[in-house]
Scaffold this motif. Structure first.
Motif, PDB file in Angstrom:
ATOM      1  N   ARG A 149       0.817  -1.205   0.000  1.00 22.07           N
ATOM      2  CA  ARG A 149       0.000   0.000   0.000  1.00 22.07           C
ATOM      3  C   ARG A 149       0.856   1.261   0.000  1.00 22.07           C
ATOM      4  NH1 ARG A 149      -3.340  -4.031  -1.104  1.00 22.07           N
ATOM      5  NH2 ARG A 149      -5.383  -3.896  -0.112  1.00 22.07           N
ATOM      6  N   GLY A 150       0.310   2.306  -0.651  1.00 22.05           N
ATOM      7  CA  GLY A 150       0.980   3.600  -0.644  1.00 22.05           C
ATOM      8  C   GLY A 150       0.125   4.645  -1.330  1.00 22.05           C
ATOM      9  N   SER A 151      -0.028   5.793  -0.696  1.00 20.85           N
ATOM     10  CA  SER A 151      -0.760   6.916  -1.286  1.00 20.85           C
ATOM     11  C   SER A 151       0.255   7.979  -1.715  1.00 20.85           C
ATOM     12  CB  SER A 151      -1.726   7.509  -0.263  1.00 20.85           C
ATOM     13  OG  SER A 151      -1.003   8.072   0.831  1.00 20.85           O
ATOM     14  N   LEU A 152      -0.241   9.106  -2.176  1.00 22.88           N
ATOM     15  CA  LEU A 152       0.656  10.170  -2.599  1.00 22.88           C
ATOM     16  C   LEU A 152       1.531  10.643  -1.441  1.00 22.88           C
ATOM     17  CD1 LEU A 152       1.604  12.135  -4.783  1.00 22.88           C
ATOM     18  CD2 LEU A 152      -0.266  13.669  -4.106  1.00 22.88           C
ATOM     19  N   THR A 153       0.975  10.678  -0.236  1.00 22.20           N
ATOM     20  CA  THR A 153       1.726  11.193   0.912  1.00 22.20           C
ATOM     21  C   THR A 153       2.582  10.136   1.592  1.00 22.20           C
ATOM     22  OG1 THR A 153      -0.211  10.807   2.329  1.00 22.20           O
ATOM     23  CG2 THR A 153       0.054  13.019   1.383  1.00 22.20           C
ATOM     24  N   THR A 154       2.300   8.853   1.352  1.00 21.54           N
ATOM     25  CA  THR A 154       3.048   7.800   2.051  1.00 21.54           C
ATOM     26  C   THR A 154       4.014   7.039   1.153  1.00 21.54           C
ATOM     27  OG1 THR A 154       1.323   6.136   1.674  1.00 21.54           O
ATOM     28  CG2 THR A 154       1.159   7.481   3.682  1.00 21.54           C
ATOM     29  N   THR A 155       3.966   7.264  -0.147  1.00 23.74           N
ATOM     30  CA  THR A 155       4.845   6.539  -1.070  1.00 23.74           C
ATOM     31  C   THR A 155       6.211   7.217  -1.131  1.00 23.74           C
ATOM     32  OG1 THR A 155       2.981   5.799  -2.424  1.00 23.74           O
ATOM     33  CG2 THR A 155       5.179   5.752  -3.436  1.00 23.74           C
TER      34      THR A 155
ATOM     35  N   TYR B  34      -7.367   2.586  -6.053  1.00 19.98           N
ATOM     36  CA  TYR B  34      -7.681   3.267  -4.811  1.00 19.98           C
ATOM     37  C   TYR B  34      -6.549   4.216  -4.424  1.00 19.98           C
ATOM     38  CZ  TYR B  34     -11.370  -0.226  -4.354  1.00 19.98           C
ATOM     39  OH  TYR B  34     -12.465  -1.012  -4.578  1.00 19.98           O
ATOM     40  N   ARG B  35      -6.867   5.165  -3.578  1.00 22.69           N
ATOM     41  CA  ARG B  35      -5.868   6.170  -3.204  1.00 22.69           C
ATOM     42  C   ARG B  35      -4.674   5.555  -2.488  1.00 22.69           C
ATOM     43  NH1 ARG B  35      -8.452  10.605   0.273  1.00 22.69           N
ATOM     44  NH2 ARG B  35      -6.266  11.201   0.563  1.00 22.69           N
ATOM     45  N   ASN B  36      -4.883   4.416  -1.801  1.00 23.18           N
ATOM     46  CA  ASN B  36      -3.775   3.772  -1.090  1.00 23.18           C
ATOM     47  C   ASN B  36      -3.074   2.714  -1.943  1.00 23.18           C
ATOM     48  OD1 ASN B  36      -5.800   1.842  -1.040  1.00 23.18           O
ATOM     49  ND2 ASN B  36      -5.282   1.099   1.002  1.00 23.18           N
ATOM     50  N   LEU B  37      -3.385   2.678  -3.249  1.00 26.19           N
ATOM     51  CA  LEU B  37      -2.720   1.753  -4.171  1.00 26.19           C
ATOM     52  C   LEU B  37      -2.057   2.520  -5.311  1.00 26.19           C
ATOM     53  CD1 LEU B  37      -5.280  -1.185  -4.492  1.00 26.19           C
ATOM     54  CD2 LEU B  37      -3.091  -1.212  -3.292  1.00 26.19           C
ATOM     55  N   LEU B  38      -1.564   3.713  -5.025  1.00 27.28           N
ATOM     56  CA  LEU B  38      -0.994   4.549  -6.076  1.00 27.28           C
ATOM     57  C   LEU B  38       0.170   3.884  -6.803  1.00 27.28           C
ATOM     58  CD1 LEU B  38      -0.741   7.205  -7.652  1.00 27.28           C
ATOM     59  CD2 LEU B  38       0.643   8.088  -5.744  1.00 27.28           C
TER      60      LEU B  38
ATOM     61  N   PHE C  74       8.265   2.897  -3.954  1.00 23.29           N
ATOM     62  CA  PHE C  74       8.008   3.041  -5.385  1.00 23.29           C
ATOM     63  C   PHE C  74       8.940   2.137  -6.198  1.00 23.29           C
ATOM     64  CE2 PHE C  74       8.542   4.973  -9.546  1.00 23.29           C
ATOM     65  CZ  PHE C  74       7.233   5.214  -9.931  1.00 23.29           C
ATOM     66  N   ASP C  75      10.218   2.193  -5.888  1.00 20.93           N
ATOM     67  CA  ASP C  75      11.192   1.386  -6.633  1.00 20.93           C
ATOM     68  C   ASP C  75      10.955  -0.104  -6.434  1.00 20.93           C
ATOM     69  OD1 ASP C  75      12.350   3.686  -7.575  1.00 20.93           O
ATOM     70  OD2 ASP C  75      14.130   3.594  -6.298  1.00 20.93           O
ATOM     71  N   TYR C  76      10.550  -0.487  -5.240  1.00 23.09           N
ATOM     72  CA  TYR C  76      10.269  -1.899  -4.958  1.00 23.09           C
ATOM     73  C   TYR C  76       9.115  -2.403  -5.819  1.00 23.09           C
ATOM     74  CZ  TYR C  76       8.359  -5.965  -2.517  1.00 23.09           C
ATOM     75  OH  TYR C  76       7.842  -7.206  -2.226  1.00 23.09           O
ATOM     76  N   LEU C  77       8.030  -1.650  -5.871  1.00 23.03           N
ATOM     77  CA  LEU C  77       6.874  -2.070  -6.649  1.00 23.03           C
ATOM     78  C   LEU C  77       7.180  -2.085  -8.146  1.00 23.03           C
ATOM     79  CD1 LEU C  77       4.062  -0.340  -4.602  1.00 23.03           C
ATOM     80  CD2 LEU C  77       4.102  -2.736  -5.234  1.00 23.03           C
ATOM     81  N   MET C  78       7.921  -1.111  -8.609  1.00 21.51           N
ATOM     82  CA  MET C  78       8.287  -1.105 -10.024  1.00 21.51           C
ATOM     83  C   MET C  78       9.197  -2.290 -10.367  1.00 21.51           C
ATOM     84  SD  MET C  78       6.613   1.331 -11.274  1.00 21.51           S
ATOM     85  CE  MET C  78       5.429   1.754  -9.993  1.00 21.51           C
ATOM     86  N   ALA C  79      10.094  -2.635  -9.452  1.00 22.16           N
ATOM     87  CA  ALA C  79      11.028  -3.743  -9.695  1.00 22.16           C
ATOM     88  C   ALA C  79      10.290  -5.070  -9.822  1.00 22.16           C
ATOM     89  CB  ALA C  79      12.060  -3.814  -8.575  1.00 22.16           C
ATOM     90  N   VAL C  80       9.365  -5.321  -8.904  1.00 19.19           N
ATOM     91  CA  VAL C  80       8.659  -6.604  -8.896  1.00 19.19           C
ATOM     92  C   VAL C  80       7.558  -6.653  -9.943  1.00 19.19           C
ATOM     93  CG1 VAL C  80       7.230  -8.154  -7.504  1.00 19.19           C
ATOM     94  CG2 VAL C  80       9.178  -6.987  -6.460  1.00 19.19           C
ATOM     95  N   ASN C  81       6.766  -5.595 -10.024  1.00 22.21           N
ATOM     96  CA  ASN C  81       5.542  -5.627 -10.833  1.00 22.21           C
ATOM     97  C   ASN C  81       5.749  -5.275 -12.306  1.00 22.21           C
ATOM     98  OD1 ASN C  81       4.514  -6.038  -8.298  1.00 22.21           O
ATOM     99  ND2 ASN C  81       3.127  -4.302  -8.307  1.00 22.21           N
ATOM    100  N   LEU C  82       6.826  -4.553 -12.615  1.00 24.89           N
ATOM    101  CA  LEU C  82       6.999  -4.085 -13.987  1.00 24.89           C
ATOM    102  C   LEU C  82       8.364  -4.447 -14.579  1.00 24.89           C
ATOM    103  CD1 LEU C  82       5.751  -2.573 -16.329  1.00 24.89           C
ATOM    104  CD2 LEU C  82       6.497  -0.423 -15.293  1.00 24.89           C
ATOM    105  N   ARG C  83       9.436  -4.194 -13.828  1.00 28.69           N
ATOM    106  CA  ARG C  83      10.764  -4.501 -14.367  1.00 28.69           C
ATOM    107  C   ARG C  83      10.963  -6.001 -14.528  1.00 28.69           C
ATOM    108  NH1 ARG C  83      15.709  -2.946 -10.703  1.00 28.69           N
ATOM    109  NH2 ARG C  83      15.153  -4.955  -9.758  1.00 28.69           N
TER     110      ARG C  83
END
Length: 260
Positions: free
Chosen positions: A95-101, A148-152, A106-115
């Protein structure tokens, strides 16, 4: 036996949607490569398939390491000698919103989910070309449309997966390589069940989902996803390429929910 003798790698298949696909593929005749971080669970899934008369192996590997995707593909080739299908299912829903990401999340999610899907396809490409083609199925999410806002960061990564799918389908379709994607809706997996309890839902929450969210009376199951995946990976879908299929119970675009 719609996948007879096809070698298919399913990332993140020690549980949930990935496990459901791995088991269903084996039932349809595929030789399955189970992947995930939970070694005991992975060996259990692969072992069950073998005990039921199928062929399967378990391959570990943390997709946060950019060297691992190529190592996984090598393991597949070393064992089976080929790879016919790649299902990029492994993902983090942190989970992560604009204020908590922060940058780390961010890099972790991009590495696993996209890279990782990009690098896995990249490593499989020479083998697909040598064999005269291959098929890739990326498992996305309806959150790619907005989320959702917490799944940015999660939503951003899944939106990138849509573009990756369409780009590669266009770039490599003439080489016999099919790349398609499922935008998967809310699915009842063991991890999702436990997550929703931590977010405050009662133990019986799957039976309490409102009709506005689940018109059929239940949310999706891993088997629902698996049946669709069998078709997309089979020869029956030989001319489907670059498709993004919304696996949900209602139209996502233009839907006006009741205001009561």
């Amino acid at each position: 036996m719609r996948l007879k003798d096809k070698v298919i790698l399913v990332t993140g298949s020690t549980t949930g949607i990935g496990e459901g696909m791995a088991r269903k593929f084996a039932q349809e005749g595929a030789r399955v490569v189970v992947h995930g971080l939970e070694e005991a669970a992975g060996r259990q899934v692969a072992g069950d398939i073998v005990r039921q008369g199928g062929q399967a192996i378990y391959v570990p590997g943390a997709l946060t390491d950019p060297a691992v995707p190529a190592q996984i593909i090598k393991s597949v080739i070393d064992h089976f000698g080929r790879i016919d299908g790649l299902v990029n299912n492994a993902a983090s829903t942190a989970r992560g919103s604009l204020t908590t990401t922060d940058v780390k999340l961010f890099d972790y999610l991009m590495a696993v989910n996209l890279r990782a899907p990009l690098l896995l396809i990249q490593a499989a490409l020479p083998h697909f070309l040598r064999q005269g083609g291959g098929r890739v199925l990326n498992i996305g999410s309806i959150n790619s449309y907005c989320g959702y806002r917490n799944l940015l960061p999660y939503s951003i990564s899944k939106a990138g997966l849509v573009t990756l799918t369409r780009n590669l389908a266009d770039a490599h379709g003439a080489e016999g390589i099919r790349v398609n994607l499922f935008n998967v809706g809310w699915t009842l997996t063991p991890n999702e069940y436990e997550l929703k309890k931590t977010e405050g839902l009662p133990e019986n929450w799957p039976s309490q989902v409102p009709k506005s969210t689940a018109p059929s009376g239940r949310i999706l199951s891993p088997e629902d996803i698996a049946w669709a995946a069998v078709y997309f990976l089979s020869d029956e879908a030989a001319l489907i390429n670059g498709a993004t299929l919304d696996l949900e119970q209602y139209p996502l675009i233009g839907r006006l929910r009741d205001k009561d």
